[in-house]
Design a protein around this motif. Structure first.
Motif, PDB file in Angstrom:
ATOM      1  N   GLN A 156      15.395 -29.526 -51.103  1.00 42.44           N
ATOM      2  CA  GLN A 156      13.786 -29.340 -50.802  1.00 42.44           C
ATOM      3  C   GLN A 156      13.558 -28.251 -49.824  1.00 42.44           C
ATOM      4  OE1 GLN A 156      13.798 -33.221 -48.172  1.00 42.44           O
ATOM      5  NE2 GLN A 156      11.820 -32.591 -48.323  1.00 42.44           N
ATOM      6  N   SER A 157      12.604 -27.606 -49.881  1.00 41.05           N
ATOM      7  CA  SER A 157      12.177 -26.620 -48.733  1.00 41.05           C
ATOM      8  C   SER A 157      12.114 -27.344 -47.493  1.00 41.05           C
ATOM      9  CB  SER A 157      10.893 -25.838 -49.153  1.00 41.05           C
ATOM     10  OG  SER A 157      10.516 -25.075 -48.119  1.00 41.05           O
ATOM     11  N   PRO A 158      12.632 -26.528 -46.581  1.00 43.76           N
ATOM     12  CA  PRO A 158      12.467 -27.316 -45.114  1.00 43.76           C
ATOM     13  C   PRO A 158      10.988 -27.120 -44.863  1.00 43.76           C
ATOM     14  CG  PRO A 158      13.891 -25.222 -44.891  1.00 43.76           C
ATOM     15  CD  PRO A 158      13.419 -25.707 -46.418  1.00 43.76           C
ATOM     16  N   THR A 159      10.231 -26.349 -45.278  1.00 55.07           N
ATOM     17  CA  THR A 159       8.760 -26.431 -44.951  1.00 55.07           C
ATOM     18  C   THR A 159       8.284 -27.917 -45.540  1.00 55.07           C
ATOM     19  OG1 THR A 159       8.359 -25.078 -46.886  1.00 55.07           O
ATOM     20  CG2 THR A 159       8.596 -23.953 -44.552  1.00 55.07           C
TER      21      THR A 159
ATOM     22  N   GLN B 131       4.602 -23.414 -36.041  1.00 49.70           N
ATOM     23  CA  GLN B 131       5.843 -24.026 -36.056  1.00 49.70           C
ATOM     24  C   GLN B 131       6.431 -23.414 -37.658  1.00 49.70           C
ATOM     25  OE1 GLN B 131       6.565 -27.682 -34.797  1.00 49.70           O
ATOM     26  NE2 GLN B 131       5.157 -27.542 -32.996  1.00 49.70           N
ATOM     27  N   ARG B 132       5.405 -23.585 -38.521  1.00 51.01           N
ATOM     28  CA  ARG B 132       5.727 -23.383 -40.008  1.00 51.01           C
ATOM     29  C   ARG B 132       6.152 -22.019 -40.040  1.00 51.01           C
ATOM     30  NH1 ARG B 132       4.629 -22.001 -44.904  1.00 51.01           N
ATOM     31  NH2 ARG B 132       5.073 -23.446 -46.714  1.00 51.01           N
ATOM     32  N   ALA B 133       5.440 -21.234 -39.482  1.00 47.24           N
ATOM     33  CA  ALA B 133       5.779 -19.591 -39.751  1.00 47.24           C
ATOM     34  C   ALA B 133       6.892 -19.339 -38.972  1.00 47.24           C
ATOM     35  CB  ALA B 133       4.512 -18.917 -38.913  1.00 47.24           C
ATOM     36  N   ALA B 134       7.202 -19.998 -37.933  1.00 48.14           N
ATOM     37  CA  ALA B 134       8.598 -19.711 -36.951  1.00 48.14           C
ATOM     38  C   ALA B 134       9.764 -20.134 -38.062  1.00 48.14           C
ATOM     39  CB  ALA B 134       8.509 -20.358 -35.767  1.00 48.14           C
ATOM     40  N   LEU B 135       9.445 -21.441 -38.596  1.00 44.55           N
ATOM     41  CA  LEU B 135      10.547 -21.938 -39.348  1.00 44.55           C
ATOM     42  C   LEU B 135      11.048 -20.923 -40.711  1.00 44.55           C
ATOM     43  CD1 LEU B 135      12.618 -24.351 -40.099  1.00 44.55           C
ATOM     44  CD2 LEU B 135      10.867 -25.018 -41.371  1.00 44.55           C
ATOM     45  N   THR B 136      10.033 -20.286 -41.189  1.00 46.10           N
ATOM     46  CA  THR B 136      10.036 -19.706 -42.333  1.00 46.10           C
ATOM     47  C   THR B 136      10.672 -18.293 -42.010  1.00 46.10           C
ATOM     48  OG1 THR B 136       7.835 -20.499 -42.994  1.00 46.10           O
ATOM     49  CG2 THR B 136       8.775 -18.558 -44.342  1.00 46.10           C
ATOM     50  N   GLU B 137      10.412 -17.957 -40.754  1.00 45.55           N
ATOM     51  CA  GLU B 137      11.003 -16.802 -40.371  1.00 45.55           C
ATOM     52  C   GLU B 137      12.626 -16.750 -39.863  1.00 45.55           C
ATOM     53  OE1 GLU B 137       9.837 -13.934 -36.745  1.00 45.55           O
ATOM     54  OE2 GLU B 137       8.089 -14.605 -37.668  1.00 45.55           O
ATOM     55  N   SER B 138      12.775 -17.966 -39.211  1.00 38.32           N
ATOM     56  CA  SER B 138      14.101 -18.289 -38.968  1.00 38.32           C
ATOM     57  C   SER B 138      15.006 -18.534 -40.216  1.00 38.32           C
ATOM     58  CB  SER B 138      14.363 -19.195 -37.909  1.00 38.32           C
ATOM     59  OG  SER B 138      13.935 -20.376 -38.506  1.00 38.32           O
ATOM     60  N   ALA B 139      14.396 -19.075 -41.177  1.00 41.38           N
ATOM     61  CA  ALA B 139      15.229 -19.157 -42.552  1.00 41.38           C
ATOM     62  C   ALA B 139      15.388 -18.039 -43.146  1.00 41.38           C
ATOM     63  CB  ALA B 139      14.377 -20.442 -43.210  1.00 41.38           C
ATOM     64  N   GLY B 140      14.769 -16.893 -42.738  1.00 42.03           N
ATOM     65  CA  GLY B 140      14.850 -15.623 -43.521  1.00 42.03           C
ATOM     66  C   GLY B 140      14.043 -15.665 -44.652  1.00 42.03           C
ATOM     67  N   GLY B 141      12.979 -16.272 -44.638  1.00 40.53           N
ATOM     68  CA  GLY B 141      12.210 -16.285 -45.579  1.00 40.53           C
ATOM     69  C   GLY B 141      12.727 -17.167 -46.949  1.00 40.53           C
ATOM     70  N   HIS B 142      13.737 -17.935 -46.874  1.00 38.17           N
ATOM     71  CA  HIS B 142      14.190 -18.861 -47.844  1.00 38.17           C
ATOM     72  C   HIS B 142      13.487 -19.952 -47.946  1.00 38.17           C
ATOM     73  CE1 HIS B 142      17.512 -16.357 -48.540  1.00 38.17           C
ATOM     74  NE2 HIS B 142      18.124 -16.452 -47.408  1.00 38.17           N
ATOM     75  N   HIS B 143      13.099 -20.491 -49.103  1.00 39.17           N
ATOM     76  CA  HIS B 143      12.513 -21.761 -49.352  1.00 39.17           C
ATOM     77  C   HIS B 143      10.896 -21.717 -49.042  1.00 39.17           C
ATOM     78  CE1 HIS B 143      16.557 -23.377 -50.229  1.00 39.17           C
ATOM     79  NE2 HIS B 143      16.777 -23.065 -49.379  1.00 39.17           N
ATOM     80  N   ALA B 144      10.322 -20.663 -48.668  1.00 38.52           N
ATOM     81  CA  ALA B 144       9.190 -20.749 -47.917  1.00 38.52           C
ATOM     82  C   ALA B 144       8.222 -20.821 -49.039  1.00 38.52           C
ATOM     83  CB  ALA B 144       8.998 -19.581 -47.025  1.00 38.52           C
TER      84      ALA B 144
END
Ligand SMILES: Cc1ncc(C[n+]2csc(CCOP(=O)(O)OP(=O)(O)O)c2C)c(N)n1
Ligand SMILES: [Mg+2]
Length: 353
Positions: free
Chosen positions: A320-323, A340-353
């Motif tokens: 599942q996507s972390p988002t 927070q969602r945007a920060a997570l997406t960024e730190s995941a390098g755009g994966h699963h977003a």
């Protein structure tokens, strides 16, 4: 036809009077009970081998959870607690999604839109909080003149919570189309029934709310159907709410995170196995000539196949996507969580977003 003797334990098994029994429905019930028992065993094994999160077993609750699934109509609403796997499955949730939920995957709660389960709530972890939500749904159904009942479930421990009494009270005073069913499995984790309440029975708790309270043998599937058919029909016809106490015994640990041998006597557990619901219904069907060893063998093989298929589908899902933890929580995400969602997406390098 069920007629209530206040607080007497309603029973049908072991003797089932031939002419009055709906054999096809009882066979369907037995098949569903055998399926969920097979599923339950596999779920515990998946947890033990690190492939599932903490899991709450329904061992010993099969007649309750299957009875609920068969008594509900598609237009009713079901508000579960965490031992109602068979009800959820009978309402249309595939077994692999139930595994997903217990595997910590939010996608397990996205029930198929074309099934009765689409109108149901997911599990609610804070004990008894689902009951006030169920009273809210019942209020909506009543205001809109829907010919529907709401069935909400909880455990014996939940009946000590304020939410339980608040829901009962409003169900009585507003004549809500609500059936509140308690699975009295005699334990709330390590707290036994006699330390839970001084009330004579849990069904007596209906009295102060001015609604009907019924006690039923929760190991007796035909009795469960009698009581739930009666109470749900009453609700659908605007005749008020019912509190059902289904008396069972938790044959498992509380969850896979528990070890009940530390507080429960082996002799009590052994005695409870003598009354367990699956073998009791099977024996009644066999005695009446409606089930035999060959059917049993075939059905067990079928159950195993269904469960193995569900496990494969569960294990084959892409991660599942972390988002998801944001996306399944709100319809419209608050600004602080957007960040927070945007920060997570960024730190995941755009994966699963
Ligand atoms: C408000 C709240 N308090 C405590 C807990 C921890 N807890 C989880 S299950 C449970 C026992 C519930 O027992 P019961 O209602 O009898 O249901 P059973 O598990 O026996 O089916 C408790 C105390 C919780 N989830 N929510
Ligand atoms: Mg309990």
């Amino acid at each position: 036809m069920f007629s209530s003797t206040p607080y007497a334990l309603h029973r049908r098994l072991p003797a089932l009077e031939g002419g009055h029994a709906d054999w096809p429905r009882l066979i369907q019930a037995y098949q569903a009970m055998a399926t969920i028992r097979c599923f339950d065993k596999k779920a515990v094994n998946l947890q033990r081998t690190g492939q599932l999160g903490t899991y709450a077993s329904c061992l010993g609750a099969e007649a309750i959870t299957v009875g609920a699934g068969l008594a509900l109509q598609d237009s009713d609403y079901f508000v579960p607690y965490y031992r109602d796997h068979a009800t959820q499955h009978l309402r249309g949730v595939p077994l692999y999604q139930i595994l997903q939920y217990w595997g910590g995957d939010e996608r397990g709660n996205a029930f198929p839109a074309d099934t009765a389960a689409a109108r149901d709530l997911p599990n609610c972890v804070p004990i008894a909080s689902q009951l006030t939500q169920a009273a809210g749904i019942a209020t909506k159904a009543k205001l809109r003149h829907e010919p529907a009942a709401v069935l909400a479930t909880c455990g014996d421990g939940a009946t000590s919570r304020g939410d339980f009494y608040e829901s009962l009270n409003v169900a009585g005073v507003w004549q809500l189309p609500l059936v509140l069913m308690v699975n009295n499995n005699q334990w709330a984790i390590s707290v036994p029934g006699q330390l839970q309440t001084a009330s004579k029975t849990l069904a007596h708790k209906a009295e102060a709310a001015g609604i009907e309270g019924i006690r039923v043998d929760g190991n007796d599937l035909p009795a469960m159907l009698d009581v739930l058919d009666y109470a749900l029909d009453k609700a659908r016809h605007g005749k008020g709410a019912t509190l059902v106490e289904a008396v069972s015994y938790r044959l498992s640990d509380h969850t896979t995170a528990d070890d009940a041998s530390r507080y429960r006597k082996a002799s009590d557990l052994h005695a409870a196995w003598q009354r367990e619901p699956v073998a009791r219904l099977r024996q009644a069907l066999v005695d009446a000539g409606h089930w035999d060893a060959e059917q049993e063998k075939d059905w067990q093989a079928h159950c195993q196949q269904e469960v193995d298929k569900a496990v494969k589908t569960y294990l084959d899902q892409p991660p599942q996507s972390p988002t998801d933890m944001f996306d399944y929580l709100y319809a419209n995400l608050p600004v602080s969580l957007e960040k927070q969602r945007a920060a997570l997406t960024e730190s995941a390098g755009g994966h699963h977003a």
